[in-house]
Design an enzyme around this catalytic site. Structure first.
Site, PDB file in Angstrom:
ATOM      1  N   LYS A 273       0.776  -1.269   0.060  1.00 59.53           N
ATOM      2  CA  LYS A 273       0.075  -0.279  -0.003  1.00 59.53           C
ATOM      3  C   LYS A 273       0.664   1.363  -0.075  1.00 59.53           C
ATOM      4  O   LYS A 273       2.136   1.140   0.227  1.00 59.53           O
ATOM      5  CB  LYS A 273      -0.851   0.249   1.364  1.00 59.53           C
TER       6      LYS A 273
HETATM    7  C1  LIG Z   1     -10.183  -3.342  -0.630  1.00 61.06           C
HETATM    8  C2  LIG Z   1      -9.075  -4.022   0.456  1.00 61.06           C
HETATM    9  N1  LIG Z   1      -9.701  -4.328   1.489  1.00 61.06           N
HETATM   10  C3  LIG Z   1      -9.101  -5.200   2.349  1.00 61.06           C
HETATM   11  C4  LIG Z   1      -7.598  -5.539   2.156  1.00 61.06           C
HETATM   12  C5  LIG Z   1      -7.045  -6.134   3.350  1.00 61.06           C
HETATM   13  O1  LIG Z   1      -6.118  -5.624   3.670  1.00 61.06           O
HETATM   14  P1  LIG Z   1      -4.772  -6.259   4.583  1.00 61.06           P
HETATM   15  O2  LIG Z   1      -3.963  -7.076   3.596  1.00 61.06           O
HETATM   16  O3  LIG Z   1      -4.317  -5.325   5.315  1.00 61.06           O
HETATM   17  O4  LIG Z   1      -5.453  -7.356   5.579  1.00 61.06           O
HETATM   18  C6  LIG Z   1      -7.349  -5.189   0.982  1.00 61.06           C
HETATM   19  C7  LIG Z   1      -5.861  -5.487   0.564  1.00 61.06           C
HETATM   20  O5  LIG Z   1      -5.302  -5.522  -0.476  1.00 61.06           O
HETATM   21  C8  LIG Z   1      -8.009  -4.487  -0.071  1.00 61.06           C
HETATM   22  O6  LIG Z   1      -7.413  -4.163  -1.211  1.00 61.06           O
END
Ligand SMILES: Cc1ncc(COP(=O)(O)O)c(C=O)c1O
Length: 378
Positions: free
Chosen positions: A178
């Site tokens: 990110k």
């Molecule tokens: C739209 C969205 N929601 C949730 C997540 C989950 O994030 P994390 O990898 O920090 O758990 C992501 C991860 O890429 C995402 O793109």
């Protein structure tokens, strides 16, 4: 999407050394508190509850807001938005997106409301804010909780206000990929003090202020090492954003005139972080499918991602449990490809990616012939 945005490595190591010197590695240390304060500033919210990742942040938020039964969400999202609900026994109800924005269509969301619906989760796809006001009206009309998965939208804004303060709460991701990274990490931001208190308790085994369990909670705490990276990466955020915007401009110029390849644009008024450079590949025009383009790019050592394809309703367990047809989502999922960007991607790299894309699209049918049957390995 490129290589992780680390920021000043020396500063990170100083912070990490500080944590080691303090011998305070987790359980609400000073770096996590500082990171929460900084993220709340960016989001313009009163509270920030940092977590081990955004999936856990969503999970905690669904728990803390007392969602039950059905939760309406777009299928054009990362599967974590849905899994976090399904893991709690909730039923994700997928509805179609607005083809122009890729975000949940409030009219389709309203059509999906039933007596069992308890909430709506909007997803700010690629950092482009959902139709927040219209979703708010739908939620209000039906007495539903409105939450946002803002995993992509740190630092973006909607109608002059930063993303973070909309709905009951919003969730950011600080995954290594990110725009701001904490290795793994996430956060819930909100103006609701009671909700923040519940989230803090749920994040730490359901403990109350006296350190004993008061409810069923889980362990979703952020570590000091993660916060050290998060703070350092956050310090580089504006520079990263500037770099991403320049990259996007180079891609737009480099792909101008390539018929059937559209670079997804952002509204400058929404202060986009531009962390995703997404193209839509219309095979009917290019003569070459998105998956084959991905394969060609991979052959040239260029890594791309299908963000998001397949869509959530097209994967298990959802496609078996609750089959649904979502035409706009399916078309988008068939076409999208996220290209390399971020501060480590130089202008020359972008020119090369554009050149490969131009050549591949120009040679559409020959490429299709050469790679016939190889799509699945892309
Ligand atoms: C739209 C969205 N929601 C949730 C997540 C989950 O994030 P994390 O990898 O920090 O758990 C992501 C991860 O890429 C995402 O793109």
């Amino acid at each position: 999407m490129g290589r992780p945005t680390v920021g000043d490595r020396k500063r990170f190591l100083e912070r990490l050394n500080g944590a080691l010197d303090r011998q305070w590695l987790t359980n609400g240390g000073p770096l996590v508190h500082e990171f929460e304060d900084r993220v709340a500033e960016v989001a313009g919210t009163r509270h920030c509850v940092a977590t081990s990742n955004a999936t856990m942040a969503l999970h905690l938020l669904y728990m803390a807001t007392g969602l039950s039964g059905e939760v309406i969400m777009p299928a054009m999202t990362y599967v974590a938005t849905a899994h976090a609900a399904r893991a709690l026994g909730l039923t994700p109800v997928f509805c179609d997106v607005d083809p122009d924005t890729g975000c949940i269509d409030p009219r389709r969301a309203e059509e999906a409301v039933t007596a069992r619906t308890s909430g709506i989760v909007g997803v700010h796809l690629w950092g482009r804010p959902s139709a927040i006001d219209d979703l708010g009206k739908v939620a209000e009309r039906h007495g539903l909780r409105l939450l946002f998965d803002a995993a992509h939208a740190l630092g973006c804004s909607y109608r002059g206000r930063p993303v973070g303060g909309f709905g009951a709460a919003e969730v950011f991701s600080f995954h290594a990929t990110k725009v701001v990274n904490s290795f793994e990490g996430g956060a819930v931001v909100t103006d609701d003090g009671d909700l923040a208190e519940r989230l803090r308790s749920l994040r730490s085994f359901g403990f109350g202020p006296d350190g004993t369990s008061q409810r069923v909670g889980i362990n979703a705490k952020m570590s000091e090492a993660a916060a050290a990276m998060g703070l350092t990466s956050l310090e580089a955020f504006e520079e990263t954003r500037r770099h991403n915007r320049v990259n996007l401009d180079h891609y737009a110029a480099g792909l101008a005139g390539v018929d059937g390849v559209e670079v997804v644009t952002y509204d400058a008024a929404q202060n986009p972080n531009c962390q995703y450079v997404v193209i839509r590949v219309d095979e009917a025009v290019t003569g070459i499918h998105r998956d084959l383009l991905m394969r060609v790019l991979k052959e040239e050592n260029i890594t791309t991602q299908r963000y998001f394809s397949p869509a959530c309703h097209q994967v298990e367990p959802y496609r078996t449990e609750r089959p649904v047809v979502l035409p706009h989502t399916e078309r988008l999922a068939e076409q999208v490809l996220a290209l390399p960007t971020g501060p480590t991607v130089a202008t020359a790299d972008i020119h090369r990616v554009c050149e490969v894309l131009r050549c591949a699209v120009g040679a559409g049918p020959q490429v299709t012939e050469r790679f016939r049957g190889c799509e699945e390995t892309a």
